[in-house]
Design an enzyme around this catalytic site. Structure first.
Site, PDB file in Angstrom:
ATOM      1  CG  ASP A 107      -2.725   1.335   1.679  1.00  0.00           C
ATOM      2  OD1 ASP A 107      -2.576   1.007   2.040  1.00  0.00           O
ATOM      3  OD2 ASP A 107      -1.428   2.369   0.888  1.00  0.00           O
ATOM      4  CB  ILE A 108       1.344   3.889  -2.694  1.00  0.00           C
ATOM      5  CG1 ILE A 108       2.847   4.504  -3.168  1.00  0.00           C
ATOM      6  CG2 ILE A 108       0.563   4.922  -2.554  1.00  0.00           C
ATOM      7  CD1 ILE A 108       2.802   5.047  -4.467  1.00  0.00           C
ATOM      8  CG  ASN A 141      -9.481  13.852 -10.969  1.00  0.00           C
ATOM      9  OD1 ASN A 141      -9.376  14.896 -10.844  1.00  0.00           O
ATOM     10  ND2 ASN A 141     -10.201  12.943 -10.382  1.00  0.00           N
ATOM     11  N   GLY A 168      -9.747   5.053  -6.389  1.00  0.00           N
ATOM     12  CA  GLY A 168      -8.333   4.020  -6.348  1.00  0.00           C
ATOM     13  C   GLY A 168      -6.832   4.959  -5.148  1.00  0.00           C
ATOM     14  CB  VAL A 169      -3.670   5.216  -5.869  1.00  0.00           C
ATOM     15  CG1 VAL A 169      -3.517   5.728  -6.637  1.00  0.00           C
ATOM     16  CG2 VAL A 169      -2.543   4.716  -5.228  1.00  0.00           C
ATOM     17  CG  ASP A 170      -6.806  11.203  -7.153  1.00  0.00           C
ATOM     18  OD1 ASP A 170      -7.155  11.645  -7.701  1.00  0.00           O
ATOM     19  OD2 ASP A 170      -6.129  11.426  -5.529  1.00  0.00           O
ATOM     20  CB  THR A 215      -2.753  -0.237 -14.339  1.00  0.00           C
ATOM     21  OG1 THR A 215      -2.424  -0.347 -13.174  1.00  0.00           O
ATOM     22  CG2 THR A 215      -1.444  -0.171 -14.854  1.00  0.00           C
ATOM     23  N   GLY A 216      -5.778   1.086 -13.047  1.00  0.00           N
ATOM     24  CA  GLY A 216      -7.188   0.735 -12.794  1.00  0.00           C
ATOM     25  C   GLY A 216      -7.900   1.754 -13.757  1.00  0.00           C
ATOM     26  CE1 TYR A 256      -8.870   8.005 -15.112  1.00  0.00           C
ATOM     27  CE2 TYR A 256      -6.804   9.123 -15.358  1.00  0.00           C
ATOM     28  CZ  TYR A 256      -8.191   9.297 -15.573  1.00  0.00           C
ATOM     29  OH  TYR A 256      -8.676  10.523 -14.575  1.00  0.00           O
TER      30      TYR A 256
END
Ligand code: APR
Length: 196
Positions: A8-9, A22, A30-32, A122-123, A125
């Site tokens: 997990d970043i 975005n 997602g990660v955002d 890659t998620g 998008y």
């Protein structure tokens, strides 16, 4: 040095983590979403201050912006916007490559010695992981090679330079981590790291 991990970043205590944002740059899924939740409200407020380059766009696709990390263990967040994947023939590879190049350049400009990337685009998008990983690994390798070459030039003895060295002092080495959210993605990156 390039490392590939499954994790997990938002937990990484590195100088910069990269956010797959975005163009509005005010959070998302997602990660955002994970990064904004972990960083806290101050990240949203810092993003709000990033000037719009046109109405509703703070960070155009392929570009990168930097903010502090606030409650994150990372010092900075580098927000970059990957391309939405259509069929690979609408400039997506070039835009995705620019995300990595611009994020690395911004990290170097801010003296970062370590940076972690998610698998950008890659998620939500929809970028195929294999194609995206090839671009990511290629761009990182090229950046590190160019940086090492530049540092080597600086190390050339230069008797006339005040410190006996040509040019400005070396910039710090940068450790790059590909932080994959699944073991499957990490395996793809590990295979591609040897090929590219
Ligand atoms: N740590 C590391 N990677 C993560 C994490 C996490 N905590 N959460 C998700 N990921 C991974 C996903 O599994 C995927 O591999 O990040 C990668 C990128 O997926 P997305 O977050 O969906 O990003 P992207 O495909 O670039 O789409 C961006 O999604 O969240 C919105 O606001 C964002 O509109 C933008 C779009």
């Amino acid at each position: 040095m390039i490392k590939i991990i499954h994790g997990d970043i938002t937990t990484l205590a590195v100088d910069a983590i990269v956010n797959a944002a975005n163009q509005v740059m005010l959070g998302g899924g997602g990660v955002d979403g994970a990064i904004h939740r972990a960083a806290g409200r101050e990240l949203y407020e810092a993003c709000l201050k990033v000037p719009e380059v046109r109405p509703g766009v703070r960070c155009p696709t392929g570009e990168a912006r930097i903010t502090p990390g606030f409650k994150l263990p990372a010092k900075f967040v580098i927000h970059t916007v990957g391309p939405v994947y259509r069929d690979g023939n609408h400039g997506e590879p070039e835009k995705l490559a620019a995300c990595y190049r611009n994020s690395l350049a911004l990290a170097a400009e801010n003296g970062c010695k370590s940076i972690a990337f998610p698998c950008i685009s890659t998620g939500i998008y929809g970028y195929p992981i294999e194609d995206a990983a090839k671009i990511a690994v290629r761009e990182v390798k090229e950046f590190l090679a160019a940086k090492n070459a530049k540092d080597a030039e600086r190390d050339v003895a230069c008797p006339h330079a005040p410190n006996g060295r040509a040019g400005a002092p070396r910039t710090p080495q940068i450790d790059v981590i590909f932080c994959c959210f699944s073991e499957r993605d990490a395996d793809v990156y590990r295979r591609i790291l040897d090929l590219v």
